[in-house]
Scaffold this motif. Structure first.
Motif, PDB file in Angstrom:
ATOM      1  N   SER A 119       4.798  -2.679  -5.589  1.00 52.25           N
ATOM      2  CA  SER A 119       5.375  -2.894  -4.384  1.00 52.25           C
ATOM      3  C   SER A 119       5.444  -1.869  -3.253  1.00 52.25           C
ATOM      4  N   LEU A 120       5.043  -2.168  -2.039  1.00 54.26           N
ATOM      5  CA  LEU A 120       4.893  -1.234  -0.864  1.00 54.26           C
ATOM      6  C   LEU A 120       6.217  -1.043  -0.255  1.00 54.26           C
ATOM      7  N   GLU A 121       7.351  -1.591  -0.828  1.00 51.57           N
ATOM      8  CA  GLU A 121       8.585  -1.671   0.092  1.00 51.57           C
ATOM      9  C   GLU A 121       8.932  -0.368   0.528  1.00 51.57           C
ATOM     10  N   PHE A 179      -0.350   5.237   0.398  1.00 54.30           N
ATOM     11  CA  PHE A 179       0.630   4.939  -0.628  1.00 54.30           C
ATOM     12  C   PHE A 179       0.362   5.749  -2.102  1.00 54.30           C
ATOM     13  N   ARG A 233      10.405   2.473   8.762  1.00 53.15           N
ATOM     14  CA  ARG A 233      11.033   1.825   9.582  1.00 53.15           C
ATOM     15  C   ARG A 233      12.373   2.863   9.994  1.00 53.15           C
ATOM     16  N   ALA A 237       9.267  -1.126  -6.288  1.00 48.53           N
ATOM     17  CA  ALA A 237      10.156  -1.395  -5.332  1.00 48.53           C
ATOM     18  C   ALA A 237      11.709  -0.585  -5.447  1.00 48.53           C
ATOM     19  N   VAL A 284      -8.326   6.310   6.420  1.00 48.53           N
ATOM     20  CA  VAL A 284      -8.650   5.560   7.534  1.00 48.53           C
ATOM     21  C   VAL A 284      -7.146   5.442   8.413  1.00 48.53           C
ATOM     22  N   VAL A 286       2.215   6.403   4.446  1.00 47.68           N
ATOM     23  CA  VAL A 286       2.123   4.905   4.708  1.00 47.68           C
ATOM     24  C   VAL A 286       0.312   4.523   4.965  1.00 47.68           C
ATOM     25  N   LYS A 287      -0.517   5.696   4.707  1.00 46.77           N
ATOM     26  CA  LYS A 287      -1.924   5.293   5.112  1.00 46.77           C
ATOM     27  C   LYS A 287      -2.541   5.030   3.506  1.00 46.77           C
ATOM     28  N   ILE A 319       7.416   0.845   3.592  1.00 45.86           N
ATOM     29  CA  ILE A 319       7.744   0.216   4.732  1.00 45.86           C
ATOM     30  C   ILE A 319       9.410   0.626   5.325  1.00 45.86           C
ATOM     31  N   GLN A 327       2.031  -6.559   7.768  1.00 42.76           N
ATOM     32  CA  GLN A 327       2.387  -5.716   6.249  1.00 42.76           C
ATOM     33  C   GLN A 327       1.877  -6.052   5.020  1.00 42.76           C
ATOM     34  N   ALA A 356       2.675  -7.433   1.368  1.00 42.96           N
ATOM     35  CA  ALA A 356       3.268  -5.984   0.871  1.00 42.96           C
ATOM     36  C   ALA A 356       4.599  -5.947   0.408  1.00 42.96           C
ATOM     37  N   LEU A 357       5.462  -6.649   1.002  1.00 47.31           N
ATOM     38  CA  LEU A 357       6.835  -6.766   0.298  1.00 47.31           C
ATOM     39  C   LEU A 357       7.086  -7.844  -1.033  1.00 47.31           C
ATOM     40  N   SER A 358       7.581  -6.954  -1.615  1.00 42.22           N
ATOM     41  CA  SER A 358       7.996  -7.904  -2.996  1.00 42.22           C
ATOM     42  C   SER A 358       9.115  -9.011  -2.674  1.00 42.22           C
ATOM     43  N   SER A 405      -4.174   1.147   8.098  1.00 48.84           N
ATOM     44  CA  SER A 405      -4.217   2.544   7.499  1.00 48.84           C
ATOM     45  C   SER A 405      -4.612   2.480   6.195  1.00 48.84           C
ATOM     46  N   GLY A 406      -5.182   3.296   5.792  1.00 53.10           N
ATOM     47  CA  GLY A 406      -5.597   3.083   4.114  1.00 53.10           C
ATOM     48  C   GLY A 406      -6.694   4.323   3.777  1.00 53.10           C
TER      49      GLY A 406
END
Lengths: 415, 233
Positions: A222-224, A198, A231, A136, B188, A195-196, A227, B215, B230-232, B194-195
């Motif tokens: 975390s993927l924050e 990570f 954004r 994060a 993908v 973003v595909k 994202i 997300q 996805a979001l912590s 996506s991934g």
């Protein structure tokens, strides 16, 4: 005598069951904190070039340095070191400090050095994602010891984080050689963009027992950052401002920021000079051997495509900062005139003389030839710098306005 | 006298060797028990924080403790994919069929992240990794021998290959060996997803997909699959 020979063989085979180093402890949160402290206090740009350092003489390029940071701490503290075998993902046999391949070498640093050289042959920035997990954008997660990865391009080690919210990074780069690494008070030249899958961005190393677990189940995952980056339309200035706001405890003043950005410009330009010198010397060397072109591997080592892109980025950052900061022109501090001067295209309108500028930063690039950073920028913006290593210093630094051509094959860098 | 000297030397050597063996066994036992100890400590270690995914794992009714040791048929986890995302994959599909049928799969060679090939002949194994540069204009080929521990020994590294040269170089490096395993990462991308999917021998082994709309990360590995926030928090 035959019995004696067999006995000696037996003895030899028993003593050859030696790991690179023995691990007595297991990674846990306490060790992670110690690792982070160690990176902040002990990991430095001279660790492989300081003759008093036990690790003197270890060659690196970008990815090796990140792995070395984690491995050396593990080595010093009898902790395990393990990474996913990049040559066979399905096997689940990691590459660890338990490899017994170098048991003929004396235990300790000599074995560690052999292990580092081995790692360098199999890892690159593209393998770092599977050995680390994205974190994060918080001050708790972005701690010393974190890495920033741009697969197949570059990687950085986060040595510290300033109160103003700026990372202190250490990074090594091509060519793979024994050299000082670079220390910057600066954000990496890249931001998370993948973003595909990570695989890039700020990451922490996985512990050995985490290697084959799903990333999303690991503490701190975390993927924050992806994202947030998406954004913000992958705008690096906005992204870094976001991180600054998240991590700062003190506001960075305009003067602080200008000094930081200008220091990065000077340091990167100066550094390019030493790399180009090394490249040109090598170019002369192969010519002496009857070759006029570097092969793909040599080209990868001595070309400066990524480096020049980063150098340009440092200038662009300062330019954007000046443009976006309305109060900049009205402010008063010593470096302001220098910063503004860089982007003035008409030399008659310069506020500072060349002599003054050279006192701030001199870039010696060829015998008897020097540049100030205003001149470096002018050459960069008109794409006069040559990244192709099959030429000499004058061409590499853009002494000629005619386009560079070569009959040598060109290749792409893979780091 | 020389005979006696030899005998004495032999006795000493055997004594040292025996001592060595015993001490190494003791060390091994000590290490094993210390590993068990540390593993146990690890489980109750305070640093193992509950990740934000814990709740999701429970919701997906997957319990890591109950997972079998050996991998199950891919169908066991593939059938769970539509729970999270609307994509069409069946366990009988080959890689080629899937990429032909699904327009969400990016078939551009530049998105082949890395391909590992494993060749075998009797007990000998060689590995070949193919990695594209960022723009895929050139490729890097690395070949490796394998030691008795199953770990790679660097053999050859060729940079700057053109795509059309790869097949020939792979053939050269694997001369006389038979293809045993083929690992591919496929990226993908679709408006919603996506991934990447890791295939080994044409079977999807590891799936990491990100649902753009909510997300959430869908990540499948081995025998199970789950959806994560996805979001912590």
């Amino acid at each position: 005598m035959k019995a004696l020979f067999i006995s000696l063989l037996l003895l030899f085979s028993i003593s050859s069951q030696a790991a690179v180093w023995d691990s007595q402890y297991t990674w846990d949160q306490r060790w992670e904190e110690q690792y982070s402290d160690w990176v902040r206090t002990s990991w430095n740009q001279y660790i492989f070039t300081d003759k008093d350092s036990p690790y003197f003489g270890i060659p690196t390029d970008c990815a090796d340095a990140g792995y070395a940071m984690r491995a050396i701490f593990a080595f010093e503290n009898s902790l395990p070191f393990a990474i996913v075998d990049p040559t066979k993902r399905g096997s689940k046999i990691p590459i660890t400090n338990n490899i017994k391949r170098w048991d003929k070498l004396p235990a300790g640093v000599p074995r560690l050095k052999a292990f580092m050289a081995y790692l360098a042959g199999i890892v690159y920035t593209g393998t770092m994602a599977q050995d680390s997990v994205p974190v994060a954008l918080t001050s708790e997660a972005l701690i010393p010891g974190t890495i920033f990865v741009k697969p197949k391009v570059h990687s950085y080690q986060i040595k510290d984080w300033s109160p103003q919210g700026i990372p202190v990074t250490i990074n090594s780069t091509t060519p793979y050689s024994v050299k000082d690494m670079h220390k910057y008070l600066s954000f990496p030249a890249y931001i998370p963009e993948d973003v595909k899958t990570f695989r890039d961005g700020y990451r922490r190393f996985k512990r050995p027992n985490e290697l084959y677990k799903m990333d999303s189940t690991l503490p701190g995952f975390s993927l924050e950052q992806f994202i947030v980056s998406e954004r913000l339309n992958f705008n690096s200035v906005d992204f870094n401002d976001f991180v600054i706001k998240r991590t700062q405890t003190t506001q960075e003043t305009m003067e602080d920021k200008t000094r930081r950005l200008m220091f990065n410009i000077c340091y990167s330009s100066y550094n390019r000079a030493s790399v180009i010198n090394e490249s040109t010397n090598y170019f002369y060397k192969i010519q002496g051997q009857g070759r006029s072109c570097m092969n793909a591997s040599e080209f990868d080592q001595y070309s400066t495509f990524s480096r020049d892109k980063r150098l340009k980025e440092y200038f662009v950052r300062l330019y954007k900062y000046i443009q976006r900061t309305k109060s900049f022109k009205g402010a008063s501090f010593p470096l302001k005139a220098y910063a503004l001067d860089i982007f003035v295209n008409d030399p008659s309108k310069y506020q500072r003389t060349r002599k003054q500028f050279l006192k701030f930063c001199t870039v010696p690039y060829d015998t008897g030839k020097i540049l100030d950073v205003r001149e470096v920028w002018q050459r960069l913006r008109f794409d006069l710098l040559v990244q192709n290593p099959n030429t000499t210093n004058d061409w590499r630094w853009g002494d000629y306005s005619t386009p560079f051509t070569t009959s040598c094959p060109t290749f792409e860098e893979i780091h | 006298m020389p005979k006696n000297k030899n005998r004495l030397l032999l006795v000493v050597i055997f004594a040292v060797a025996a001592g060595f063996i015993i001490s190494s066994k003791i060390n091994n036992v000590a290490k094993t028990s210390s590993n068990i100890q540390t593993e146990t400590n690890n489980t109750s270690s305070p640093e193992v924080k509950k990740s934000p995914t814990t709740k999701q794992i429970n919701n997906a009714q997957t319990d890591e403790d109950k997972l079998p040791d050996s991998p199950q048929s891919p169908s066991n986890y593939l059938e769970k994919i539509p729970e999270c995302l609307d994509i069409q994959v069946s366990n009988t599909d080959s890689l080629k069929n899937i990429s032909d049928k699904n327009n969400w799969m990016d078939k551009d060679p530049k998105n082949l992240i890395r391909q590992n090939l494993i060749y075998k002949k009797l007990n000998q194994e060689i590995r070949i990794s193919v990695t594209p540069s960022q723009s895929s204009k050139t490729w890097m080929l690395q070949s490796f021998d394998v030691d008795k521990e199953g770990l790679p020994i660097v053999k050859n590294k060729i940079l700057g290959l053109q795509y059309y040269q790869l097949a020939e170089k792979i053939k050269f490096e694997s001369n006389g060996f038979n293809l045993d395993s083929d690992e591919q990462h496929i990226q993908v991308d679709s408006p919603n997803t996506s991934g990447s999917i890791l295939y080994i021998n044409d079977q999807p082994i590891e799936i990491k997909l990100f649902n753009k709309s909510n997300q959430r990360l869908l990540e499948c590995q081995g025998t199970y699959c789950l959806c994560n926030q996805a979001l912590s928090s």
